[in-house]
Structure formats: structure tokens, C-alpha cells
Enzyme design. Structure first.
Site, PDB file in Angstrom:
ATOM      1  N   LYS A 180     -12.280  18.902 -20.210  1.00 30.29           N
ATOM      2  CA  LYS A 180     -11.796  17.521 -20.201  1.00 30.29           C
ATOM      3  C   LYS A 180     -10.311  17.479 -20.558  1.00 30.29           C
ATOM      4  CE  LYS A 180     -12.216  14.912 -24.058  1.00 30.29           C
ATOM      5  NZ  LYS A 180     -11.094  14.126 -24.622  1.00 30.29           N
ATOM      6  N   ASN A 181      -9.939  18.176 -21.663  1.00 26.38           N
ATOM      7  CA  ASN A 181      -8.576  18.067 -22.173  1.00 26.38           C
ATOM      8  C   ASN A 181      -7.565  18.824 -21.339  1.00 26.38           C
ATOM      9  OD1 ASN A 181      -9.474  16.388 -24.112  1.00 26.38           O
ATOM     10  ND2 ASN A 181      -9.460  17.900 -25.770  1.00 26.38           N
ATOM     11  N   CYS A 207      -6.423   6.302 -33.605  1.00 25.73           N
ATOM     12  CA  CYS A 207      -7.870   6.153 -33.437  1.00 25.73           C
ATOM     13  C   CYS A 207      -8.490   6.452 -34.797  1.00 25.73           C
ATOM     14  CB  CYS A 207      -8.402   7.074 -32.343  1.00 25.73           C
ATOM     15  SG  CYS A 207      -8.277   8.800 -32.737  1.00 25.73           S
ATOM     16  N   ARG A 210      -2.124   9.636 -35.174  1.00 25.17           N
ATOM     17  CA  ARG A 210      -1.790  10.320 -33.921  1.00 25.17           C
ATOM     18  C   ARG A 210      -0.483   9.810 -33.297  1.00 25.17           C
ATOM     19  NH1 ARG A 210      -7.199  11.261 -30.532  1.00 25.17           N
ATOM     20  NH2 ARG A 210      -5.994  13.051 -29.772  1.00 25.17           N
ATOM     21  N   ASP A 252     -11.701  20.193 -33.065  1.00 20.40           N
ATOM     22  CA  ASP A 252     -12.705  19.488 -32.258  1.00 20.40           C
ATOM     23  C   ASP A 252     -14.106  20.053 -32.437  1.00 20.40           C
ATOM     24  OD1 ASP A 252     -10.475  18.889 -29.430  1.00 20.40           O
ATOM     25  OD2 ASP A 252     -10.632  17.954 -31.405  1.00 20.40           O
ATOM     26  N   ARG A 295     -17.517  10.377 -23.107  1.00 20.20           N
ATOM     27  CA  ARG A 295     -16.125  10.682 -22.758  1.00 20.20           C
ATOM     28  C   ARG A 295     -15.927  12.196 -22.615  1.00 20.20           C
ATOM     29  NH1 ARG A 295     -11.807   8.115 -26.572  1.00 20.20           N
ATOM     30  NH2 ARG A 295     -10.565   9.179 -25.018  1.00 20.20           N
TER      31      ARG A 295
END
Ligand code: EPZ
Length: 432
Positions: A34-35, A128, A133, A319, A411
């Protein structure tokens, strides 16, 4: 720290209902990263040619990025996990707030937009739940490349002065090895006039993937994956076909699903070098791992407590902090987990406590006393990776667990319930 019981309506929210206690078997397939995919999509803005990306994970974040690019005039065609992007006729340099807000990776597009169009207006990504961030380093980098950057009313406006509208190569030393800042600067510098050097660059595999894509498009980048990256700017970039790397965080999450259910499983595809710190910690806590050329076979033994500190790559990835904590909550002995990347990434502790985990938080460290078993309960996934941690805990807890917060989970984990169910997990999605 104890979490308030979720109100009954939480259970009515869309949730995954998990019946714990089932061993898993077979193989878990890992999707594209994803990233990486999100940022590679923004690189399409750097050329008029078609960029074709394969192994793109079918995630809601990818849908969001597609909408943002389309809003700027990019033609997009998707078939299964392949996406074709053509930015020959850009109509806007200002992606709209309602699309950008909440999709942090879209901010990194400011580097591509600016390099291609000479100006860009991109809303600031809000913070978030895991932290503020900021994007200070991203802006510092663009200014070093010669852009005039202002921030007002929540929007970052960048312009390239002069008639040629071309950024100039520069040397930049990042204050912190920010992944997004490194990626933003790489894309901007790839079309700049002259050479740029990024020191204290992020070394994550996703940064390497972006550099490899840009080089396949005709850029001249060396050193990606290390702390110092050199970019020789070129006049233009061309399209190409490119395959996204496997998602190392999904792979780590699946390895932990095998470990927490004490199941021998194969996780593939995996690039071991993308996960060495995680593989080491899995061995340290009692798992046997064998790489077979494409995937990893994991055989959990008695899981013992260990200490983990999150670091920039190649250190232990933040993560996977929450998912690994779920495993260590069921270990024999005590673990200390220290979060060094984000200021507020311990919100899953309260939810794990609701399932009987014995965890004490002291500042940015959690002391985890392993317990013989967790008990199923209604819990809430407070961010993408916390949601994954709750699913893992539900797989092994006694009784039923309802995990809400699926908007976060979807997500980052494509079809997670189908993948886990196919391996023997008992879980189903309740949409209301
Ligand atoms: C990327 O975010 C990932 N997201 C994150 O994954 C991941 O946690 C993070 O890298 C670290 O590995 C994407 O790639 C889309 P950073 P990014 O800039 O680029 C501080 C997930 O769950 N910082 O490296 O935003 C920042 O506040 C997500 O998939 C500054 O202080 O991460 C944070 O504490 C979550 N000033 C730390 O550095 C700056 O100017 C890491 O941020 C920039 C960052």
C-alpha cells in the site's frame, strides 16, 4: 490505563465477528505494498506518457488516490490489480481538500505536481490519532530546490520562480529520516536542473521502490535504500510498466497471525530483506522461520516475552508495533515495547486490556505481562495497524470478538477476512 466499555452501538457498527481458538493452516498471500503503490501512483504526474503499475492492492486508499489524480485530469484505467495512469492533459495543480484530507500520501504528490507544472497548491495533511505528523521536512526540501512555498489557510502553495519554471538541484540534510519527505523530494528533484543530494534520507523499501520506478522512467537516482541519495535531474521522464513490491507490513501481520494461533503456515510473497528486523524478533520470541525462495514458512514454538523498540528502517517498523504487541500479550514472560516514531501510538493498549491483556503504559513504553489466554470482547480498531492487532487478538481469544473500526482496516489489508477464512479462521463481516 483502562478503556471505557464501548457503547452498545459500537457493536452495531460494521465489524468483524471472530470466533477465537482456531488453528490456521496453509498459505496467506501477500498483496502489493500500500505505502509504495500510493506514492508510485503520484509519480505518474511526472510524465505525459502512460505509467502502468501491476500488483496494486485493491484498497480503499488506492481508490482515494485514484479520485485525487482524476480530479487533476489524469486518465486512469484499472483492471484487477493493474492500473494505467496517463497525465498528458493535467487540468489542475490543486487537488481538492475533501479528497486529500485523510489520505496523507496524497500530500507527497506536491513534489510531482510542482516539478511538472511549476506550481502546486496542496492542503496540509491533518494529523491523525497516532501523532501530529508534520510536513516540515517536505517543505524544507522543496524550498532547497528553489521553490517559493507559503502555508496559509491550511494549504501549502509552492511555485517555481523564473520563466523556465524548473527547480534547481540542491543538497538537503533532513532533520529526521522522513519517508514522505524523502519521496516528495525524490520526485521533485528528478526533473530539476542539476544534481541533488538527500542526506539522512529514509531507507524504507518503499523509498527504494519509488527510486527504482523513477529510474525505469528515465531518472538518474543512486543510493536509494541508504542514508544518502543522489539525483541527477533530467529534462523529462517517460512512461513504463512497473510491478509494486510485496507489502512487508501485511506480510509481517500474517506471520504474526500464524505465531499468535501457534500455526505452521507459509506467507508469500516475502522479500526477507524488507523484514529482517521483524524476522529476527519472531525468532527471538520462539518461532522457526525458513525462506523458500519466494515465501516464508513459520513454525511457532513456545512464545516468550522479548523487548522491541521501533526505529526507522532497517530498525523494527512502527507499523508492526501494535500487531506484535498482540502476540506478546499471549507470550510467557514480560516484554517491553517502546514506540520511538510516533508520539501517540499506544491506543490499542486499552482495547487489548479489554480482552484481558496485562499491559502497563509508561510514557512511550508498554510493559506487557503475557497471560495464558485472552478473552473475546467487543473492541475498536483505533487506527489501521491497531485494527490489525485486534483481529490477531480475536483469532486466539476465548469466545467471540467483535472488531469495529473496519474503515481503518480496509485501508491497508485487502480482503483480510477472505484470506484468513481460507486458512481456517472463523470470522465474518457484519455490515451493520
Ligand atoms: C510513512 O508515513 C507511512 N505511510 C507510515 O505508515 C509509516 O508509519 C511511516 O512512513 C514511518 O515508517 C505512507 O507511506 C503512506 P514519516 P510518513 O514522515 O511518510 C515525524 C501505515 O500504517 N516527522 O517518516 O508520514 C513524524 O511526525 C502508515 O501504513 C517530523 O517530525 O512518515 C513521525 O513521527 C502509518 N517532521 C515520524 O517523523 C517531518 O517533517 C515518521 O514520519 C516529517 C515527519
Amino acid at each position: 490505563m483502562t478503556a471505557a466499555a464501548p457503547a452498545s452501538q459500537d457493536i452495531l457498527k460494521p465489524h468483524l465477528e471472530i470466533q477465537g481458538g482456531n488453528r490456521l493452516q496453509g498459505e496467506l498471500r501477500v498483496s502489493g505494498a500500500k505505502n509504495s503503490a500510493l506514492v508510485l501512483m503520484t509519480a505518474a504526474l511526472l510524465t505525459e506518457d502512460t505509467l502502468t503499475l501491476s500488483n496494486v492492492p485493491p484498497l480503499t486508499d488506492i481508490d482515494g488516490m485514484e479520485s485525487i489524480l482524476v480530479s487533476m485530469g489524469v486518465k486512469v484505467r484499472r483492471s484487477s490489480e493493474t492500473i494505467h495512469l496517463q497525465a498528458s492533459d493535467l487540468t489542475s495543480a490543486e487537488p481538492p481538500y475533501e479528497l486529500v484530507n485523510g489520505l496523507r500520501a496524497s500530500f507527497f504528490a506536491i513534489g510531482s505536481i510542482l516539478a511538472r507544472m511549476g506550481h502546486a497548491k496542496v492542503p496540509l495533511p491533518g494529523g491523525c490519532r497516532i501523532g501530529a505528523r508534520p510536513v516540515v521536512e517536505h517543505i524544507r526540501g522543496l524550498k532547497a530546490l528553489g521553490a517559493v512555498v507559503t502555508v496559509e489557510h491550511g494549504v501549502v502553495s509552492a511555485t517555481v520562480p523564473g520563466d523556465r519554471k524548473r527547480l534547481k538541484g540542491a543538497s538537503i540534510v533532513l532533520d529526521c529520516p522522513s519517508v514522505g519527505a524523502t519521496e516528495t523530494i525524490l520526485m521533485a528533484a528528478s526533473l530539476a536542473k542539476g544534481t541533488s543530494v538527500i542526506e539522512n534520507a529514509a531507507q524504507e523499501p518503499e523509498v527504494q521502490d519509488l527510486a527504482n520506478l523513477l529510474n525505469a522512467m528515465g531518472a538518474r537516482i543512486s543510493g536509494a535504500g541508504g542514508p544518502s541519495i543522489t539525483v541527477e535531474g533530467v529534462e523529462r521522464l517517460h512512461g513504463c510498466d512497473y510491478t509494486v513490491i510485496p507489502d512487508r507490513i501485511e506480510a509481517g501481520t500474517f506471520l504474526l497471525a500464524a505465531a499468535i494461533t501457534r500455526s505452521t503456515m507459509r506467507i508469500a510473497p516475502v522479500v526477507p530483506d524488507h523484514l529482517n528486523s521483524v524476522l529476527q524478533k519472531l525468532r527471538d520470541c520462539g518461532c522457526v522461520l525458513e525462506f523458500d525462495g519466494d515465501g516464508i514458512v513459520i513454525t511457532p514454538g513456545t512464545i516468550k516475552g522479548i523487548d522491541i523498540t521501533t526505529q526507522p528502517f532497517p530498525g523494527f517498523p512502527t507499523d508492526l508495533q501494535a500487531p506484535f504487541m498482540a502476540l506478546l500479550a499471549t507470550a510467557q514472560g514480560t516484554s517491553v515495547i517502546t514506540e520511538k516514531i510516533y508520539e501517540n501510538r499506544m491506543q490499542h493498549v486499552g482495547e487489548l486490556q479489554r480482552m484481558g491483556a496485562a499491559i502497563r503504559v509508561q510514557g512511550n513504553a508498554a510493559v506487557v505481562e503475557g497471560v495464558p489466554s485472552l478473552s473475546g470482547a467487543p473492541v475498536n480498531g483505533t487506527d489501521l495497524r491497531a485494527s490489525a492487532a485486534m483481529v490477531l487478538a480475536g483469532l486466539v481469544a476465548k469466545g467471540r470478538t467483535q472488531v469495529s473500526g473496519l474503515n481503518h482496516l480496509d485501508r491497508g489489508y485487502a480482503g483480510i477476512e477472505a484470506k484468513l477464512t481460507a486458512s481456517g479462521a472463523k470470522l465474518e463481516r457484519h455490515c451493520s
